[in-house]
Design an enzyme around this catalytic site. Sequence first.
Site, PDB file in Angstrom:
ATOM      1  N   HIS A 155      -8.139   5.975   3.571  1.00  0.00           N
ATOM      2  CA  HIS A 155      -8.025   4.548   3.241  1.00  0.00           C
ATOM      3  C   HIS A 155      -8.089   4.322   1.738  1.00  0.00           C
ATOM      4  CE1 HIS A 155      -9.880   0.283   3.439  1.00  0.00           C
ATOM      5  NE2 HIS A 155      -8.579   0.221   3.317  1.00  0.00           N
ATOM      6  N   GLU A 201     -11.542   6.134   1.128  1.00  0.00           N
ATOM      7  CA  GLU A 201     -12.458   6.445   2.234  1.00  0.00           C
ATOM      8  C   GLU A 201     -11.749   7.462   3.131  1.00  0.00           C
ATOM      9  OE1 GLU A 201     -14.902   2.237   2.889  1.00  0.00           O
ATOM     10  OE2 GLU A 201     -12.963   2.444   3.836  1.00  0.00           O
ATOM     11  N   ASN A 220     -15.322  -2.514   3.866  1.00  0.00           N
ATOM     12  CA  ASN A 220     -15.080  -3.761   4.618  1.00  0.00           C
ATOM     13  C   ASN A 220     -16.256  -4.113   5.526  1.00  0.00           C
ATOM     14  OD1 ASN A 220     -12.664  -4.467   3.544  1.00  0.00           O
ATOM     15  ND2 ASN A 220     -11.446  -3.333   5.030  1.00  0.00           N
ATOM     16  N   VAL A 228       1.887   1.688   7.622  1.00  0.00           N
ATOM     17  CA  VAL A 228       2.770   0.663   8.219  1.00  0.00           C
ATOM     18  C   VAL A 228       1.892  -0.513   8.658  1.00  0.00           C
ATOM     19  CG1 VAL A 228       4.342   2.507   8.973  1.00  0.00           C
ATOM     20  CG2 VAL A 228       2.747   1.540  10.629  1.00  0.00           C
ATOM     21  N   SER A 232      -6.955  -0.077   7.494  1.00  0.00           N
ATOM     22  CA  SER A 232      -8.248  -0.561   7.001  1.00  0.00           C
ATOM     23  C   SER A 232      -9.043  -1.168   8.139  1.00  0.00           C
ATOM     24  CB  SER A 232      -8.034  -1.605   5.903  1.00  0.00           C
ATOM     25  OG  SER A 232      -7.317  -2.698   6.418  1.00  0.00           O
ATOM     26  N   MET A 269       0.832  -1.197   0.000  1.00  0.00           N
ATOM     27  CA  MET A 269       0.000   0.000   0.000  1.00  0.00           C
ATOM     28  C   MET A 269       0.868   1.248   0.000  1.00  0.00           C
ATOM     29  SD  MET A 269      -2.981  -1.016  -0.338  1.00  0.00           S
ATOM     30  CE  MET A 269      -3.936   0.474  -0.160  1.00  0.00           C
TER      31      MET A 269
END
Length: 657
Positions: free
Chosen positions: A144, A156, A195, A94, A123, A17
């Site tokens: 996010h 998000e 999610n 991280v 997340s 990411m």
Amino acid sequence: MELEDINTVAVLGAGNMGHGIAEVVAMAGYDVNMRDIKDEFVQNGYEQIEWSLNKLAENDQLTEEEADAALERVTPLVDMAEACGDADVVIEAVPEQMEIKKDVYTELEEVADDDAIFATNTSSLSITNLAEFTERPERFCGMHFFNPPVRMDLVEVISGAESSEETLETIEALAEDVGKTPVRVHKDSPGFIVNRVLVPLMNEACWLVHDDEATIAEVDSTTKYGMGLPMGSFELADLTGIDVGYHVLDYMHEVLGEAYEPSPLFEQKVEDEELGKKTGKGFYDYEDGEGAQIPTDEQSELVEKRLIATLANESAKLIGNDVAPPESIDEATKLGAGFPDGPVKMADEFGIENVLEALEEAYEETGHARYEPADYLEERTEAGGFYEQDGGDEATEFETIRIEYPGDHVGHVVIDRPHRMNTISDDLLEELSEAVDLLEDDDEVRSILLTGEGEQAFSAGADVQSMAGSGADPLEITELSKAGQEAFGKLESCEMPVVAGIDGFCLGGGMELATCADLRVASERSEFGQPELNLGLIPGWGGTQRLKHIVGEGRAKEIILTAERFDAETMADYGFVNEVVDNDDLTERALELATDLAGGPPIAQKFAKRAMLAGRDDTDAGLEYEASAFGQLMATDDLMEGITAFMEDEEPEFEGK
Ligand SMILES: C/C=C/C(=O)SCCNC(=O)CCNC(=O)[C@H](O)C(C)(C)COP(=O)(O)OP(=O)(O)OC[C@H]1O[C@@H](n2cnc3c(N)ncnc32)[C@H](O)[C@@H]1OP(=O)(O)O
């Protein structure tokens, strides 16, 4: 801080990411310091960015100069002070462990500028709890991104308990500026939006199999081909990592209670370390088996009912608790998970009263908390649906297309399914047909411009997934073919000129649609083809008949029988594309052409189109029509206007009279 004040962005973490976010931000022109704890980690991230930028350049999504410039803007660093000392925004990506994040924020606070905004890409962890590790909870929020950041549009933007409105607005503006679509999550709630909807869906899939109510094949067949989601629930869990989903679910269970109790099947997979694709085995076997082979014909009503009920109940909890409104839930899920429709819309279409009934029935049978209907769901059932049901006399609402009115008598139809390569579903056929009627009835519209949303595709053709979902019933597919032939035929015989502005893939049904426009302008990067034969099909929306009238039978056979892809220049040589323009000029040029045509004489345009169509297979009929139309035009005001303007060397102003 406002967007204009942001020059340098630090990204903490150079993993999947982290380096993806760094790449996206650098591509938008910001200086990016990418930091990780070891030189080899940052170097590895840097090489991944280089690889990805080269790929984008190879695919003409960036020029080589742009790719080089983006890479140059990324500085790989290990030292925290050097990386973050002058950063205006720090995006933390991280590992998802509170202790690690706590150490990172403690170190970060010592070196960061007091005004800098911190955004976390977590997340699964609480934004509010993470903010407590800093001395600036008001200048802290969630940001996010979805994996891979370079391809996924959604971000998000999550408010922690103390995030200030200014911080949230600045991070939303930054997300937009790097080419993403921010969706606000108003409250820090586990799983945020996407999610929160997807993980209970996977859990419900596991419960159904664990309770012997369905097989994995039935659940995935229903999810993918019945509900039209991009993949099966189990297939999705395998792809994202069963442990990742489980971790989020476990957190929801801890914070939100028993409704999120993980199914024993979910748990077992984690215990057995069968975590999905990444370990070679999950719900499907990718090493010794054939992976996710999902049958099209094992759909189950029970599974559909339960899965939609789960999606609807989660959505109701989010709306009822002011985490996000229906529109945001639908938008986020479409962009972040590739749903063809958002879960709120799906629930309304299924019937909110059916959803409530399914939940009540299952709750009575099992007594499990996950089936307990949310208060807000009950409330909305009385209102008839999540979305307002007033109908009224508002303008027609479309889901798969949209109509814009850029002025100068142009009606612009945009195929609006960019998350699905603007593929054509049966809903889209219906809406397109309705849109043509609407525009033809509108006296203010004199030409139609047709484009696809986004830069990837005008349209990649029929949505093969939903086609396969019809259970391969020959009668149904014949009806689908006829529906497409008719909808496209309506565009072809539409009385005003139609321009297709083609950017990206124009394949299969997409090319059949473009064939029905009067003029086609394409960007250099566009690719064309009728690949149906590769699928064991033939073009079914008029391609075997209409294409030859534009390119001649020889070329039409070449295009259809080879099923190859052709570039824009070749299609211009073949006479399919009228004009090829620079990628950046497509929209402007296509609109210019549509505007020019909208300024033409409407009656003469209509007659010319009709005569040409009438004469396609019967020249005598065409000539007959031509003669009669020619005569009728003599009595029009437009003819007088045209001749007068010609004599006076002025621009005519046609009125269609
Ligand atoms: C009567 C009419 C009949 C027809 O029209 S039959 C269909 C004719 N069309 C095709 O055969 C085109 C099929 N698609 C492709 O060949 C490729 O795709 C592209 C060349 C368009 C793009 O390739 P790449 O850039 O490598 O992207 P990607 O990962 O293959 O596709 C991105 C996402 O788009 C979905 N997708 C693309 N085309 C279709 C389609 N026609 N129907 C349904 N989905 C499609 C994919 O599956 C995937 O989705 P995910 O990201 O969820 O994996």
